[in-house]
Design a protein around this motif. Structure first.
Motif, PDB file in Angstrom:
ATOM      1  N   LEU A 144       0.949  -1.221  -0.045  1.00  0.00           N
ATOM      2  CA  LEU A 144      -0.028   0.052  -0.008  1.00  0.00           C
ATOM      3  C   LEU A 144       0.890   1.188   0.092  1.00  0.00           C
ATOM      4  O   LEU A 144       0.305   2.301  -0.304  1.00  0.00           O
ATOM      5  N   VAL A 145       2.005   1.144   0.610  1.00  0.00           N
ATOM      6  CA  VAL A 145       3.002   2.410   0.568  1.00  0.00           C
ATOM      7  C   VAL A 145       3.740   2.633  -0.772  1.00  0.00           C
ATOM      8  O   VAL A 145       4.350   3.499  -0.887  1.00  0.00           O
ATOM      9  N   ASP A 146       3.813   1.324  -1.548  1.00  0.00           N
ATOM     10  CA  ASP A 146       4.222   1.463  -2.872  1.00  0.00           C
ATOM     11  C   ASP A 146       3.615   2.294  -3.980  1.00  0.00           C
ATOM     12  O   ASP A 146       2.470   1.972  -4.331  1.00  0.00           O
ATOM     13  N   GLU A 147       3.911   3.235  -4.237  1.00  0.00           N
ATOM     14  CA  GLU A 147       3.070   3.999  -5.034  1.00  0.00           C
ATOM     15  C   GLU A 147       2.908   3.421  -6.726  1.00  0.00           C
ATOM     16  O   GLU A 147       1.710   3.883  -7.394  1.00  0.00           O
ATOM     17  N   ASP A 148       3.725   2.519  -6.833  1.00  0.00           N
ATOM     18  CA  ASP A 148       3.589   1.722  -8.147  1.00  0.00           C
ATOM     19  C   ASP A 148       2.393   0.733  -8.200  1.00  0.00           C
ATOM     20  O   ASP A 148       1.832   0.243  -9.086  1.00  0.00           O
ATOM     21  N   VAL A 149       1.920   0.445  -6.854  1.00  0.00           N
ATOM     22  CA  VAL A 149       1.005  -0.736  -6.784  1.00  0.00           C
ATOM     23  C   VAL A 149      -0.385  -0.242  -6.386  1.00  0.00           C
ATOM     24  O   VAL A 149      -0.509   0.421  -5.320  1.00  0.00           O
ATOM     25  N   CYS A 150      -1.504  -0.194  -7.245  1.00  0.00           N
ATOM     26  CA  CYS A 150      -2.519   0.364  -7.020  1.00  0.00           C
ATOM     27  C   CYS A 150      -3.671  -0.825  -6.965  1.00  0.00           C
ATOM     28  O   CYS A 150      -4.750  -0.277  -6.635  1.00  0.00           O
ATOM     29  N   ARG A 151      -3.491  -1.961  -7.424  1.00  0.00           N
ATOM     30  CA  ARG A 151      -4.574  -2.910  -7.246  1.00  0.00           C
ATOM     31  C   ARG A 151      -3.949  -4.341  -6.426  1.00  0.00           C
ATOM     32  O   ARG A 151      -3.064  -4.830  -7.063  1.00  0.00           O
ATOM     33  N   ILE A 152      -4.653  -4.529  -5.562  1.00  0.00           N
ATOM     34  CA  ILE A 152      -4.220  -5.779  -4.854  1.00  0.00           C
ATOM     35  C   ILE A 152      -5.307  -6.694  -4.621  1.00  0.00           C
ATOM     36  O   ILE A 152      -6.584  -6.320  -4.490  1.00  0.00           O
ATOM     37  N   GLY A 153      -5.132  -8.035  -4.854  1.00  0.00           N
ATOM     38  CA  GLY A 153      -6.324  -9.096  -4.789  1.00  0.00           C
ATOM     39  C   GLY A 153      -5.924 -10.162  -3.672  1.00  0.00           C
ATOM     40  O   GLY A 153      -4.701 -10.535  -3.638  1.00  0.00           O
ATOM     41  N   LYS A 244     -17.520 -11.224  -9.713  1.00  0.00           N
ATOM     42  CA  LYS A 244     -17.191 -10.904 -11.263  1.00  0.00           C
ATOM     43  C   LYS A 244     -16.323  -9.788 -11.268  1.00  0.00           C
ATOM     44  O   LYS A 244     -16.319  -9.009 -10.273  1.00  0.00           O
ATOM     45  N   HIS A 245     -15.528  -9.669 -12.239  1.00  0.00           N
ATOM     46  CA  HIS A 245     -14.682  -8.278 -12.617  1.00  0.00           C
ATOM     47  C   HIS A 245     -15.666  -7.240 -13.261  1.00  0.00           C
ATOM     48  O   HIS A 245     -16.857  -7.533 -13.713  1.00  0.00           O
ATOM     49  N   PHE A 246     -15.065  -6.125 -13.001  1.00  0.00           N
ATOM     50  CA  PHE A 246     -15.676  -5.034 -13.593  1.00  0.00           C
ATOM     51  C   PHE A 246     -14.700  -3.908 -14.201  1.00  0.00           C
ATOM     52  O   PHE A 246     -13.529  -4.022 -13.713  1.00  0.00           O
ATOM     53  N   GLU A 247     -14.932  -3.259 -15.092  1.00  0.00           N
ATOM     54  CA  GLU A 247     -14.070  -1.917 -15.758  1.00  0.00           C
ATOM     55  C   GLU A 247     -13.971  -1.077 -14.685  1.00  0.00           C
ATOM     56  O   GLU A 247     -15.273  -0.345 -14.565  1.00  0.00           O
ATOM     57  N   VAL A 248     -13.235  -0.427 -14.020  1.00  0.00           N
ATOM     58  CA  VAL A 248     -13.228   0.521 -12.799  1.00  0.00           C
ATOM     59  C   VAL A 248     -13.629   1.878 -13.641  1.00  0.00           C
ATOM     60  O   VAL A 248     -14.301   2.567 -12.982  1.00  0.00           O
ATOM     61  N   CYS A 260      -6.820   6.410  -6.288  1.00  0.00           N
ATOM     62  CA  CYS A 260      -7.478   5.606  -5.581  1.00  0.00           C
ATOM     63  C   CYS A 260      -6.828   4.253  -5.536  1.00  0.00           C
ATOM     64  O   CYS A 260      -6.509   3.733  -6.808  1.00  0.00           O
ATOM     65  N   LYS A 261      -6.517   3.606  -4.535  1.00  0.00           N
ATOM     66  CA  LYS A 261      -5.930   2.240  -4.576  1.00  0.00           C
ATOM     67  C   LYS A 261      -7.111   1.177  -4.289  1.00  0.00           C
ATOM     68  O   LYS A 261      -8.122   1.184  -3.548  1.00  0.00           O
ATOM     69  N   LEU A 262      -7.021  -0.196  -5.010  1.00  0.00           N
ATOM     70  CA  LEU A 262      -8.308  -1.059  -4.668  1.00  0.00           C
ATOM     71  C   LEU A 262      -7.407  -2.100  -4.210  1.00  0.00           C
ATOM     72  O   LEU A 262      -6.644  -2.815  -4.283  1.00  0.00           O
ATOM     73  N   ILE A 263      -8.279  -2.536  -2.906  1.00  0.00           N
ATOM     74  CA  ILE A 263      -8.179  -3.949  -2.287  1.00  0.00           C
ATOM     75  C   ILE A 263      -9.535  -4.546  -2.559  1.00  0.00           C
ATOM     76  O   ILE A 263     -10.522  -4.606  -2.068  1.00  0.00           O
ATOM     77  N   ARG A 274      -8.303 -10.627 -13.746  1.00  0.00           N
ATOM     78  CA  ARG A 274      -9.358  -9.674 -14.769  1.00  0.00           C
ATOM     79  C   ARG A 274      -9.585  -8.199 -14.093  1.00  0.00           C
ATOM     80  O   ARG A 274      -9.662  -7.324 -14.853  1.00  0.00           O
ATOM     81  N   MET A 275      -9.143  -8.126 -12.872  1.00  0.00           N
ATOM     82  CA  MET A 275      -9.296  -6.747 -12.300  1.00  0.00           C
ATOM     83  C   MET A 275      -7.941  -6.123 -12.276  1.00  0.00           C
ATOM     84  O   MET A 275      -7.689  -4.946 -11.957  1.00  0.00           O
ATOM     85  N   LEU A 276      -6.923  -6.729 -12.802  1.00  0.00           N
ATOM     86  CA  LEU A 276      -5.698  -6.365 -13.305  1.00  0.00           C
ATOM     87  C   LEU A 276      -4.971  -6.184 -12.049  1.00  0.00           C
ATOM     88  O   LEU A 276      -4.017  -4.927 -11.879  1.00  0.00           O
ATOM     89  N   CYS A 277      -5.197  -6.951 -10.980  1.00  0.00           N
ATOM     90  CA  CYS A 277      -4.477  -6.878  -9.714  1.00  0.00           C
ATOM     91  C   CYS A 277      -3.011  -7.166  -9.941  1.00  0.00           C
ATOM     92  O   CYS A 277      -2.651  -8.051 -10.225  1.00  0.00           O
ATOM     93  N   GLN A 278      -2.083  -6.128  -9.600  1.00  0.00           N
ATOM     94  CA  GLN A 278      -0.668  -6.220  -9.764  1.00  0.00           C
ATOM     95  C   GLN A 278      -0.141  -6.946  -8.712  1.00  0.00           C
ATOM     96  O   GLN A 278       1.170  -7.467  -8.882  1.00  0.00           O
TER      97      GLN A 278
END
Length: 970
Positions: A144-153, A244-248, A260-263, A274-278
């Motif tokens: 979460l403190v990594d600026e390059d990580v915005c999506r976590i699954g 299900k996935h969706f396009e943000v 915004c960051k997603l968890i 499919r939610m492109l979690c990095q």
């Protein structure tokens, strides 16, 4: 004098009136302040509300004014004032301030405003249990403190603790809200995963739902929501229980740096992808120790139980198989229970999937069954239920389970076997991704079914399709007549102790389609047993010591799959000519079979024929070809003689060929160039000199294209016939090859650009040791594994005097065993090409002195400067290091062999001369080691050896101690 007194009294009267007025207004102001405070308390209890600054300042002013009034009252009471005039002036001033504050205290705009940085409240959740949960918590917080990580699954089995982990992360962020500008929102998605529903839930969580009121256009709603979230800049949005996935972008969630960051939590890996979690983390089950600790905590009365009850309680806890929800449910239901009989009955219910504990029925199974229902595909659901036919805790290979589905007609209505297998791989991947099957390796080559998931599957099968599953229960006899009901559809008796079937048992099961008697010590089966099973489609008697199949099998006209593989005593199979629907006939590994069954040449639908490892079977290949024109998958072996490429070309529909032995190299060389060869999707071909003895080579079904060169060398004239291997080969085994130069045998090796693995063993003639000589021109770009075993006089692999080190660029696994004369494994130059090596296993190499030689010329290694530690030697992706019985190994590396970020397991056993571990530690400012590698999970060593190790810093041993397991200890 009288006039002065009169004036004094008049002044005193005026002061009393002003004083009384001040007191009255002060009471009114204090009452107003009390009302404001009461209203504030109520509003501030609502998430995301805080008092306005003007209200806070007003209350402070009221408090200060009240204090001044108190001072004046005290002065009046004590007579401490200079004159009535001065007193009156003070009182009038205070009264005027009261009037002003009373007017200001109306607050027409309200007392509070939205505070989106604190719009969430701490979520009520249970305590995290287990080391892995703690590690996952720390890992996700670091992401979460990594600026390059915005999506976590976060994904895993239902009830395994995904939401609990996410709640702890949410609460940790909530604690930090006061010292940061982050906005934290929690949304439970569940199965209402529509765009409009998500927009509404996210807007409500962010307290901007009023902005969407009246707007029905989905695109405009997304724009409004996105704009509102962008204004808040740093946002962490939790989306729990996604199906299900969706396009943000369509929802209006502006994912990105400083936005915004997603968890997300989901049961499906596919949703995370499919939610492109990095970053993705799978939640695993608890260990046995952690499961027991959680069970005890929930039970809360273990000390009140007798020793006998405690033993049963441990078995009950074990049945939950590390699933937190199951553990909490069962332990909670047994809290306060001390009766041994009730505990035994509960264990019996958990052991028998047809009986279910009441709380499991209501609390656990419905949650697990959601994943099954959400498959939304009948074929997918049937394949999933089929996995429950195998015993509890079965480790199933991908090859095994997919072929089972094919044999069980679960993939019917697909025109070819190859397409069936493709569909099988797709289905297996989907079941793994949905967390209904657990992958036991990173590639998903082996899977298992969680015990509670299996119980749920059996329950569904019993309710919908009438299954009778008694696999792995140590039964000594088949079920009694009462259990063989007329409506049975599928029966599994896999892995029991059934040796005989009584002659008086003839189950009347006209609808029975599948009967699995695999892995039973069956010696005889009466003819009468199958008389009333005319609907049978799949019969498996695999791995039974039966000598003779009953003649009644010849009458099973609906049979589409007959599997009797591994029946080493089988010498008689009745005629099969009436089985016109037969598609699969598996006779692999039948050591006593001397001829192929009669009638197979007239079976029009036969697509799979397995005759591999039938050692006593001596059938010319041209005879076997009769009637097999439609065969798609052929498995043969050493017993099938005289295989020529020209014969294979007659099988026009052949797509899979396994176990084909060829001795005519010229014929093979011409065959592999043919169009027929290139239509094969899978091949396993042995190339051996005439007269070679049969050898059971190691075949890995992960690879589709395998060639084994066995006992191959010079002919009677002292010449070696070169083998022209196909360029699409993935796995090459070289066993007992008599040549000092591999290019003499395989001149095309430099062009094998798709080679993924080489296995070399028993090659006594290879001469040169690995050196700095480069073979970069060999272009073995895809080498994944090299296994060197029993190389009695092995000193290296060379081609035209050059080492195959250039082929190591993509090597992932290196195993060296029983290489008696290797003195050093790598030179520095060779090691530099092993940048992708993940597993290094070296065992029983009695002469080996060092893994990495200082000299690029191994013959000059002894004269090299052994004190040169200036060069850092890295294997940056190495995860597993295993060194066993290397009695002369002195040093493992020079410096920094293991990557701090990747190493997971280290095993060093019977290496008495090694004095140091090849681990480097990051250092603190004072030079002390900071911590053990975060990735490191286990160190397996001998206790005596560990205690004698030398350390650059004693604290290193202390940091590693919790990860150490001593060999031979439990």
């Amino acid at each position: 004098m009288a006039l002065i007194l009169k004036n004094w009294m008049i002044g005193s009267t005026d002061v009393d009136e002003e004083l009384q007025l001040m007191r009255s207004k002060n009471e009114a102001l204090c009452a107003r302040a009390a009302d404001v405070n009461t209203q504030l308390e109520a509003e501030e209890m609502q998430p995301g509300r805080k008092r306005k600054r003007q209200v806070e300042n007003w209350l402070k002013n009221v408090e200060e004014l009240e204090a001044e009034v108190g001072y004046v009252e005290k002065d009046v009471k004590r007579g401490q004032f200079s004159s009535h005039k001065m007193l009156k002036r003070d009182i009038v001033s205070l009264t005027q301030e009261m009037d002003d504050l009373m007017e200001q205290g109306n607050f027409p705009g309200g007392l509070t405003l939205d505070d989106h940085a604190s719009s969430s409240v701490p979520l009520v959740t249970s305590k995290l249990k287990g080391r892995l949960f703690e590690e996952n918590l720390r890992m996700i917080l670091s992401w979460l403190v990594d600026e390059d990580v915005c999506r976590i699954g976060v994904y895993g089995l239902g009830g395994i603790g995904k939401t609990t982990l996410a709640m702890h992360i949410h609460n940790k962020l909530h604690e930090d809200v006061k010292t940061s500008s982050v906005h934290v929102y929690w949304v439970t998605v569940s199965q209402e995963n529509t765009i409009v529903t998500l927009q509404r839930k996210i807007a409500k969580a962010a307290k901007v739902d009023h902005l969407l009121e009246g707007e029905t256009d989905q695109i405009k709603r997304a724009a409004v929501l996105s704009n509102a979230l962008k204004k808040r800049k740093k946002v962490v949005l939790f989306l729990d229980d996604m199906w299900k996935h969706f396009e943000v972008e369509k929802v209006g969630v502006p994912v990105g740096k400083d936005e915004c960051k997603l968890i997300i939590t989901s049961r499906s890996l596919d949703v995370c992808r499919r939610m492109l979690c990095q970053r993705r983390v799978k939640i695993e089950t608890l260990s046995k120790k952690e499961s027991w600790e959680l069970f005890l905590e929930k039970l809360n009365n273990f000390d009140d139980l007798s020793l006998e009850v405690r033993d049963v309680a441990k078995l009950v806890a074990k049945k939950c198989a590390g699933l937190p929800l199951g553990i909490l449910t069962i332990a909670g239901s047994m809290r306060g229970v001390t009766d041994i009989h009730e505990w035994k009955d509960t264990l019996e219910e958990l052991n028998d999937p047809t009986r279910h504990h009441g709380d499991m029925e209501t609390d656990v199974f419905p949650l697990l069954e959601l994943s099954y229902n959400r498959l939304n595909d009948v074929k997918l659901q049937k394949c999933f239920l089929g996995c429950a036919f195998f015993p509890e805790d079965s480790k199933l290979s991908r090859y095994e389970i997919i072929n089972f589905w094919v044999s069980d007609s679960l993939l019917e209505n697909i025109e070819s076997r190859e397409k069936q297998l493709d569909k099988g791989h797709t289905i297996l991947n989907r079941l793994i991704n949905a967390s209904l099957l657990e992958s036991l390796d990173s590639q998903g080559n082996y899977v298992k079914m969680h015990d509670l998931i299996r119980d749920m599957a059996i329950k569904i099968g019993n309710n919908t399709s009438r299954f009778l599953i008694r696999s792995g229960l140590q039964l000594t006899r088949v079920p009694n007549a009462i259990e063989w009901t007329e409506d049975l559809v599928k029966v599994s008796l896999i892995s029991n102790h059934i040796a005989d079937i009584p002659s008086n048992i003839s189950p009347a099961c006209p609808y029975l389609s599948t009967l699995l008697l695999t892995d039973n010590p069956l010696k005889t089966i009466p003819d009468s047993f199958f008389l009333h099973m005319m609907g049978l489609r799949f019969l498996s008697l695999t791995q039974a010591p039966i000598k003779k199949l009953p003649d009644s099998i010849s009458e099973l006209k609906n049979l589409s799959a007959l599997e009797v593989a591994g029946c080493m005593s089988l010498n008689y199979v009745p005629p099969l000519s009436k089985l016109v629907k037969l598609r699969v006939l598996n006779l692999n590994c039948n050591g006593s079979l001397v001829d192929v069954p009669k009638g197979i040449e007239v079976l029009p639908n036969l697509r799979f024929l397995g005759l591999q490892s039938c050692d006593k079977l001596c059938v010319p290949f041209h005879r076997l070809l009769t009637g097999l024109s439609y065969i798609e998958h052929l498995e043969i072996g050493y017993g099938i003689k005289s295989v020529l490429g020209t014969d294979l070309m007659k099988l026009q529909h052949l797509r899979r060929l396994k176990g084909c032995w060829m001795s005519d190299v010229s014929n093979f060389n011409s065959y592999f160039k043919s169009q027929h060869f290139h239509q094969l999707k899978y091949y396993q071909i042995y190339i051996a000199m005439i007269g070679s003895t049969h050898y059971y080579s190691f075949i890995d079904n992960v690879f589709d294209k395998n060639v084994v060169v066995y006992e191959y060398g010079k002919d009677q004239e002292g010449q070696i016939k070169p083998i022209a291997l196909p360029d699409n080969i993935q796995f090459l085994q070289l066993i007992c090859v008599d040549s000092s130069n591999l290019l003499d045998v395989i001149p095309s090796m430099h062009g094998l650009s798709r080679l993924s693995r080489i296995w070399i063993g028993y090659c006594d003639s290879l001469e040169h040791v690995w050196s700095s000589a480069s073979c970069s021109d060999l272009e073995l770009e895809s080498l994944e594994e090299l296994n060197l075993t029993e190389l009695v006089n092995f000193r290296g692999i060379t081609v035209d005097g050059k080492l195959l080190s250039g082929a190591l660029r993509n090597l992932k696994k290196l195993t060296i065993e029983y290489c008696w004369n290797i003195e050093a494994l790598f030179t520095q130059s060779v090691l530099n090409q092993l940048q992708n090596l993940e597993v290094l296993e070296v065992q029983v190499c009695s002469v080996l002195r060092e893994l990495v030689s200082l000299s690029d010329n191994l013959e000059d290694a002894e004269t090299a400067d052994n004190n040169d530690n200036t060069k850092m030697i890295y294997l940056p992706k190495l995860r597993i290091l295993q060194l066993i019985y290397l009695p002369n190994l002195v040093t493992i590396c020079l410096k920094g062999l293991l990557s701090y970020d990747h190493i997971e397991n280290i095993t060093i056993i019977m290496c008495p001369l090694v004095k140091k571990l090849p681990l480097s530690f990051p250092l603190l400012d004072d030079g002390q080691p900071a911590a053990a590698p975060l990735s490191l999970k286990m160190i397996m060593v001998e206790k005596e050896w560990w205690e004698k190790l030398e350390w650059d810093n004693p604290d290193s041993a202390y940091l590693l101690q919790p990860l150490v397991t001593f060999s031979g200890s439990r």
